[in-house]
Design a protein around this motif. Structure first.
Motif, PDB file in Angstrom:
ATOM      1  N   UNK A 105       0.827  -1.209   0.000  1.00  0.00           N
ATOM      2  CA  UNK A 105       0.000   0.000   0.000  1.00  0.00           C
ATOM      3  C   UNK A 105       0.860   1.258   0.000  1.00  0.00           C
ATOM      4  N   UNK A 106       1.996   1.198   0.674  1.00  0.00           N
ATOM      5  CA  UNK A 106       2.882   2.365   0.720  1.00  0.00           C
ATOM      6  C   UNK A 106       3.518   2.640  -0.630  1.00  0.00           C
ATOM      7  N   UNK A 107       3.583   1.622  -1.493  1.00  0.00           N
ATOM      8  CA  UNK A 107       4.234   1.784  -2.793  1.00  0.00           C
ATOM      9  C   UNK A 107       3.278   2.235  -3.894  1.00  0.00           C
ATOM     10  N   UNK A 108       1.993   2.355  -3.564  1.00  0.00           N
ATOM     11  CA  UNK A 108       1.017   2.812  -4.552  1.00  0.00           C
ATOM     12  C   UNK A 108       1.199   4.305  -4.793  1.00  0.00           C
ATOM     13  N   UNK A 109       1.271   4.684  -6.042  1.00  0.00           N
ATOM     14  CA  UNK A 109       1.441   6.095  -6.397  1.00  0.00           C
ATOM     15  C   UNK A 109       0.076   6.757  -6.575  1.00  0.00           C
ATOM     16  N   UNK A 110      -0.119   7.884  -5.910  1.00  0.00           N
ATOM     17  CA  UNK A 110      -1.357   8.641  -6.093  1.00  0.00           C
ATOM     18  C   UNK A 110      -1.268   9.532  -7.325  1.00  0.00           C
ATOM     19  N   UNK A 111      -0.027   9.899  -7.693  1.00  0.00           N
ATOM     20  CA  UNK A 111       0.195  10.712  -8.883  1.00  0.00           C
ATOM     21  C   UNK A 111       1.298  10.100  -9.733  1.00  0.00           C
ATOM     22  N   UNK A 112       1.203  10.325 -11.040  1.00  0.00           N
ATOM     23  CA  UNK A 112       2.241   9.886 -11.960  1.00  0.00           C
ATOM     24  C   UNK A 112       2.562  11.029 -12.915  1.00  0.00           C
ATOM     25  N   UNK A 113       3.725  10.965 -13.517  1.00  0.00           N
ATOM     26  CA  UNK A 113       4.109  11.970 -14.507  1.00  0.00           C
ATOM     27  C   UNK A 113       3.887  11.404 -15.898  1.00  0.00           C
ATOM     28  N   UNK A 114       3.166  12.145 -16.728  1.00  0.00           N
ATOM     29  CA  UNK A 114       2.958  11.729 -18.116  1.00  0.00           C
ATOM     30  C   UNK A 114       3.623  12.736 -19.045  1.00  0.00           C
ATOM     31  N   UNK A 115       4.121  12.226 -20.150  1.00  0.00           N
ATOM     32  CA  UNK A 115       4.785  13.047 -21.154  1.00  0.00           C
ATOM     33  C   UNK A 115       3.772  13.432 -22.221  1.00  0.00           C
ATOM     34  N   UNK A 116       3.778  14.699 -22.597  1.00  0.00           N
ATOM     35  CA  UNK A 116       2.898  15.189 -23.659  1.00  0.00           C
ATOM     36  C   UNK A 116       3.744  15.480 -24.889  1.00  0.00           C
ATOM     37  N   UNK A 117       3.413  14.830 -25.995  1.00  0.00           N
ATOM     38  CA  UNK A 117       4.181  14.976 -27.224  1.00  0.00           C
ATOM     39  C   UNK A 117       3.324  15.581 -28.333  1.00  0.00           C
ATOM     40  N   UNK A 118       4.006  16.227 -29.257  1.00  0.00           N
ATOM     41  CA  UNK A 118       3.382  16.661 -30.507  1.00  0.00           C
ATOM     42  C   UNK A 118       4.224  16.083 -31.632  1.00  0.00           C
ATOM     43  N   UNK A 119       3.606  15.222 -32.421  1.00  0.00           N
ATOM     44  CA  UNK A 119       4.308  14.536 -33.515  1.00  0.00           C
ATOM     45  C   UNK A 119       5.573  13.827 -33.027  1.00  0.00           C
ATOM     46  N   UNK A 120       5.451  13.197 -31.858  1.00  0.00           N
ATOM     47  CA  UNK A 120       6.541  12.386 -31.337  1.00  0.00           C
ATOM     48  C   UNK A 120       7.610  13.141 -30.581  1.00  0.00           C
ATOM     49  N   UNK A 121       7.496  14.462 -30.493  1.00  0.00           N
ATOM     50  CA  UNK A 121       8.491  15.258 -29.776  1.00  0.00           C
ATOM     51  C   UNK A 121       7.910  15.735 -28.450  1.00  0.00           C
ATOM     52  N   UNK A 122       8.696  15.602 -27.384  1.00  0.00           N
ATOM     53  CA  UNK A 122       8.227  15.985 -26.054  1.00  0.00           C
ATOM     54  C   UNK A 122       8.047  17.500 -25.990  1.00  0.00           C
ATOM     55  N   UNK A 123       6.840  17.909 -25.608  1.00  0.00           N
ATOM     56  CA  UNK A 123       6.545  19.338 -25.499  1.00  0.00           C
ATOM     57  C   UNK A 123       6.169  19.758 -24.087  1.00  0.00           C
ATOM     58  N   UNK A 124       5.815  18.792 -23.239  1.00  0.00           N
ATOM     59  CA  UNK A 124       5.450  19.128 -21.858  1.00  0.00           C
ATOM     60  C   UNK A 124       5.391  17.852 -21.030  1.00  0.00           C
ATOM     61  N   UNK A 125       5.379  18.043 -19.718  1.00  0.00           N
ATOM     62  CA  UNK A 125       5.177  16.946 -18.776  1.00  0.00           C
ATOM     63  C   UNK A 125       4.181  17.419 -17.729  1.00  0.00           C
ATOM     64  N   UNK A 126       3.306  16.506 -17.317  1.00  0.00           N
ATOM     65  CA  UNK A 126       2.275  16.862 -16.340  1.00  0.00           C
ATOM     66  C   UNK A 126       2.169  15.776 -15.277  1.00  0.00           C
ATOM     67  N   UNK A 127       1.965  16.204 -14.024  1.00  0.00           N
ATOM     68  CA  UNK A 127       1.645  15.268 -12.952  1.00  0.00           C
ATOM     69  C   UNK A 127       0.128  15.116 -12.887  1.00  0.00           C
TER      70      UNK A 127
END
Length: 210
Positions: A143-165
């Motif tokens: 239970x302590x290892x469960x993540x409440x938030x994760x980071x996702x990568x936002x891409x445009x045409x395969x190129x990283x443009x942002x990251x969001x939690x």
């Protein structure tokens, strides 16, 4: 690993010495503040949960490294990462001290088969009456290892443009909406037609536009 030979290295010895000095300093600084309150998991803040999650991930990894894989170097590396997280949680709020105590207890206990004499002293510094060799090996709490938030990568045409939690249980539709409304994604799709939005849950969103 035991099947590999070891070449003597002064730099390696110096690195190990610096690591143990850092552990010694963190334990003694923590212990000097005084009594540690009981840990109450349901009341933890985000940073406190992050340290507790790292603590239990370290238990799981080091236990596997030592008992199954026999790779002590990766076990030590995992404890180094844990100490980095301990240092990041800089405040002395009651529950911060509680999760820091748990993290340092784990660091000292799992290192005790490798550096027993140092860990014997640090274990007592952390307030334990029994010797570290008699202490029970820690068990990771799923239970302590469960993540409440994760980071996702936002891409445009395969190129990283942002990251969001984002919340760990966020749905694909919400991820797609988040990506399309992201300021940086909008900047790189301005004047273009969005042809497709590819969502890989828990990892990334790729907006295809031309």
């Amino acid at each position: 690993p035991p099947e590999q030979s070891l070449e003597w290295s002064d730099a390696g010895v110096e690195g190990a010495h610096r690591f143990l000095k850092r552990l010694w300093r963190l334990v003694n600084e923590h212990a000097s503040v005084g009594e540690v309150p009981a840990l109450v998991p349901d009341t933890l803040t985000g940073p406190q949960k992050d340290l507790r999650r790292k603590t239990h991930e370290t238990i799981a990894k080091v236990s596997d490294d030592i008992s199954r894989r026999l790779t002590f170097n990766t076990a030590i590396a995992a404890v180094m990462e844990l100490l980095n997280e301990v240092s990041r949680l800089g405040d002395d709020e009651p529950q911060s001290r509680a999760v820091r105590q748990e993290a340092l207890d784990v660091a000292v206990k799992v290192l005790s088969p490798i550096v027993p004499h140092v860990c014997h002293t640090l274990w007592q510094t952390l307030g334990h009456s029994e010797t570290v060799v008699d202490a029970t090996w820690p068990v990771a709490d799923p239970e302590a290892m469960v993540r409440s938030e994760i980071e996702v990568v936002l891409q445009v045409n395969g190129k990283v443009r942002a990251k969001e939690n984002v919340p760990a249980d966020i749905g694909k539709a919400d991820l797609e909406k988040l990506a399309l409304e992201n300021e940086n994604v909008m900047r790189f799709t301005d004047g273009k037609t969005v042809r497709k939005v590819i969502v890989v849950p828990g990892k990334l969103v790729n907006v295809v536009a031309n």
